[in-house]
Design an enzyme around this catalytic site. Sequence first.
Site, short mmCIF file in Angstrom:
data_model
loop_
_atom_site.label_atom_id
_atom_site.label_comp_id
_atom_site.label_asym_id
_atom_site.label_seq_id
_atom_site.Cartn_x
_atom_site.Cartn_y
_atom_site.Cartn_z
N GLY A 155 -9.09 30.92 -7.95
CA GLY A 155 -9.86 31.11 -6.72
C GLY A 155 -10.79 29.95 -6.56
O GLY A 155 -10.78 29.01 -7.34
N GLY A 157 -14.80 28.75 -4.38
CA GLY A 157 -15.90 29.11 -3.49
C GLY A 157 -16.65 30.37 -3.91
O GLY A 157 -17.30 31.01 -3.09
N GLY A 160 -15.08 36.60 -4.94
CA GLY A 160 -14.76 37.64 -5.92
C GLY A 160 -15.47 37.52 -7.25
O GLY A 160 -15.20 38.29 -8.18
N ARG A 283 -10.02 18.01 -8.86
CA ARG A 283 -10.03 17.46 -7.49
C ARG A 283 -11.46 17.03 -7.20
O ARG A 283 -12.37 17.31 -7.98
CB ARG A 283 -9.61 18.53 -6.49
CG ARG A 283 -10.49 19.78 -6.62
CD ARG A 283 -10.45 20.70 -5.46
NE ARG A 283 -11.15 21.95 -5.72
CZ ARG A 283 -12.44 22.18 -5.59
NH1 ARG A 283 -13.25 21.20 -5.22
NH2 ARG A 283 -12.97 23.36 -5.85
N1 ADP Z 1 -19.41 33.16 -17.29
C1 ADP Z 1 -20.28 32.81 -16.36
N2 ADP Z 1 -21.60 32.77 -16.66
C2 ADP Z 1 -22.53 32.44 -15.70
N3 ADP Z 1 -22.22 32.16 -14.44
C3 ADP Z 1 -20.92 32.18 -14.09
C4 ADP Z 1 -19.87 32.49 -15.02
N4 ADP Z 1 -18.70 32.43 -14.38
C5 ADP Z 1 -18.97 32.09 -13.10
N5 ADP Z 1 -20.30 31.92 -12.92
C6 ADP Z 1 -20.98 31.58 -11.66
O1 ADP Z 1 -20.12 31.83 -10.57
C7 ADP Z 1 -19.81 30.63 -9.88
C8 ADP Z 1 -18.37 30.69 -9.42
O2 ADP Z 1 -17.53 30.87 -10.55
P1 ADP Z 1 -16.27 29.93 -10.77
O3 ADP Z 1 -15.56 30.36 -12.00
O4 ADP Z 1 -16.69 28.52 -10.68
O5 ADP Z 1 -15.36 30.35 -9.52
P2 ADP Z 1 -14.87 29.51 -8.24
O6 ADP Z 1 -13.57 28.94 -8.65
O7 ADP Z 1 -14.77 30.54 -7.19
O8 ADP Z 1 -15.88 28.44 -7.98
C9 ADP Z 1 -20.11 29.53 -10.87
O9 ADP Z 1 -20.39 28.32 -10.21
C10 ADP Z 1 -21.31 30.10 -11.61
O10 ADP Z 1 -22.49 29.96 -10.84
#
Ligand code: ADP
Length: 413
Positions: A155, A157, A160, A283
Amino acid sequence: MTNWLVFVESNTSGTGRLFAKAAREQGLTPVLLSLDAARYPYVIEDNLLTVEVDTRDQHSVLAAYRKLATDGIVAGITSSSEYYIAMAASIAEQMRLPGPEPGAIQRCRDKAWQRYQLRKDNIPVPDFYLASSPIAAGEFAQRIGYPLVVKPVSGSGSIGVRFCRNREQVLAHATHLLEQTANERGSAAAAQILIEAYAGGTEYSVETFGLEVVGITRKYLGALPNFVEMGHDHPAILSAEEREAMERVVRETLKSLGLGWGPAHTELKLTEKGPVIIEVNPRLAGGFIPELVRFSCGVDLIRETIRFVTSKEVSLTKKYQRYSSIRFLLPEEEGIISGIWGIEEAKAVSGVESVMLYKPNGWMFRPQGDFRDRIGHVLACGNSPGEALEAVEEAMRKITINVSQAPSNFGDQ
Ligand SMILES: Nc1ncnc2c1ncn2[C@@H]1O[C@H](COP(=O)(O)OP(=O)(O)O)[C@@H](O)[C@H]1O
Ligand SMILES: [Mg+2]
């Protein structure tokens, strides 16, 4: 003879448009292959050539590519959208055009694969489990402890992605995610989700080209339980140790994942124990970060990416050192946007480079808890971090977004 630069779909958060513009500036003719180009308002405004293709299907994309190739020369193929970079890489490989290794890109789209691979190479990642039922999610959550994060395996942004404080929240969100049959782009959603330990600390992203670090961005997040990115500062203000630790871990990460070709955007948290990788996006960064980099040091990552995918020499030499900040505009409550005031006043603030609105008056705002809640931004620059910050904050204070309650049958068919 037309020199095509082929884009497979586009991101919807800004840089897609800039890619097309930069292609034109380099004497190329940008063409967008898209299932539904109407989802990108800039296409009409910029008079961008489009070809309607079922971009979920590689054969269809290849057929469209071949047709273009009979009509001119295809100089390169790429995508600014997370969802289509692997497809663009695969076609580039088949057509012997420059591009990243498609297998590495495809594998990286799977956040679980990234986590397993990095953990195997002793690169710090949050403790995690992959669950395919809410019951399993609940059990794994028990092992990790609270608070934690529940999110889709692929995913972008922050769609979810949720912070959960207890078992009830985990079960509810896991059920919700596992019920989804399609992602934001209408492709099949994965039947598994990630349950992860919550990594505390400030969030940064490291912008790289090849294995070279171009700069580090500081990110600002909105209120939990969502993770909406509310703004960024570039370059981030860091001690030499912090910077070195992040750069080191990101280089190791890229190598571990088989990346190191062209642009990448790695998100991490600087915890008490040092950097912890959140995810690598193979990217260019979205969210106008390439614009922040350009304003801060004169390196135009969009231009250089286009040069790279069209076999031209790339230059990452910094021309100056300034500071840039972007803050996103979000309505405070659900409803119809009935007025946005103060845009001209915000633009007039010294240091402000751009104020942009992505949504028109009359648009129905339904909070989603991800990047789609952002309806515009203010971007400012300064000769010091404080100058950029003051300008962006002053400009933000000048803008008011009025929202009026929608009639109860609004949006009914
Ligand atoms: N394990 C985690 N611990 C703390 N924050 C998290 C964690 N996983 C995701 N996040 C928060 O959620 C945001 C989006 O998660 P991410 O995995 O980057 O998904 P996407 O691919 O939608 O960007 C991250 O930039 C971070 O701020
Ligand atoms: Mg992310």
